[in-house]
Write a protein that holds these residues in place. Structure first.
Motif: not given
Length: 263
Positions: A143-149, A186-201
């Motif tokens: 589970s890298g960042w892509r697999g985690t996402y 990570v980039s601002a774009e990636l942290i934004e993407q994760f915040s929309q899919r997972f909580t506490d980000i």
């Protein structure tokens, strides 16, 4: 929940894991092998430029540490592609095993196994290794960042339940050594993407991404109890003497592994 132990066999192979119960599994360290620098010494990756005979001997030693050296010829090592494809191994029949190996070679980042005597090994050097176990089988996940996402850990747990009939309440998940959340900017774009899919980000805060936290959420959403997910909290960056780290070693390094086998 069973805690993991650091185990060292007589060849010097060290792993953090468990040899008890129906599934023997562990997260290997980098010592006890035969590879030369910069892959020293227990490199298990065949794609990094190391001598193939060294990699094969290292894999044999790891299986010996798990007590299944005789199963080397049945070892499944997928071609990891940072996706979310899960291969299921459900038969010892030679043709079926060959099909599963071919599917894994074509590209997969998780393997579910429900038969004894078929070891599974996936490689890492900062990405997150996950092993999910239950009475009827196991899953090994990259589970890298892509697999985690993509929530691959949750997908693998569901596939394990379908293959074994085990309820999520019967499963335990173990997160192995990886780059930790306070080390992984990570980039601002990636942290934004994760915040929309997972909580506490928090996308407006520091751009530090805790992959293990997101993986735990994916496993809980798949039905596992949060208390059934153990994170070793071992850093590949801080403990670069014990584990390989792509970042700490500037991209030139071996690979440690998550490995499991049913007895």
């Amino acid at each position: 929940m069973q805690e993991l132990e650091r185990l060292v066999n007589d060849t010097g192979v060290a792993l953090v894991g468990s040899l008890e119960g129906p599934v023997a599994f562990g997260f290997t360290e980098r010592t006890g092998g035969v590879s030369k620098p910069p892959y020293a010494s227990l490199n298990l990756g065949s794609h990094v430029g190391d001598a193939p005979e060294a990699v094969q001997e290292n894999r044999r030693r790891v299986l010996a540490a798990l007590g299944c050296e005789e199963a080397l010829g049945r070892l499944i090592v997928p071609n990891q592609v940072h996706g979310d494809h899960v291969v299921t191994v459900s038969s010892l029949d030679a043709a079926a095993l060959g099909e599963a190996r071919a599917e894994a070679t074509a590209g997969a980042d998780a393997v579910v196994c429900t038969v004894p005597g078929v070891p599974v090994l996936l490689c890492f050097a900062d990405c997150v290794p996950v092993v999910v176990v239950c009475p009827g089988g196991f899953a090994v996940v990259h589970s890298g960042w892509r697999g985690t996402y993509a929530k691959i850990a949750g997908t693998a747990a569901r596939a394990l339940g379908e293959a074994t009939g085990c309820a999520p309440s019967d499963m335990r998940a173990y997160i192995g050594p990886h780059i930790l959340g306070d080390e992984y900017e990570v980039s601002a774009e990636l942290i934004e993407q994760f915040s929309q899919r997972f909580t506490d980000i928090n996308p407006s805060g520091p751009r530090m991404l805790d992959l293990a936290r997101a993986i735990t959420q994916a496993l809980v959403r798949a039905g596992l109890a949060e208390g059934s997910v153990l994170d070793t909290r071992l850093s590949t960056v801080r403990h670069n003497d014990r584990f390989y780290s792509y970042r700490a070693e500037n991209g030139s390094c071996g690979r440690h592994a998550a490995v499991a086998v049913m007895r």
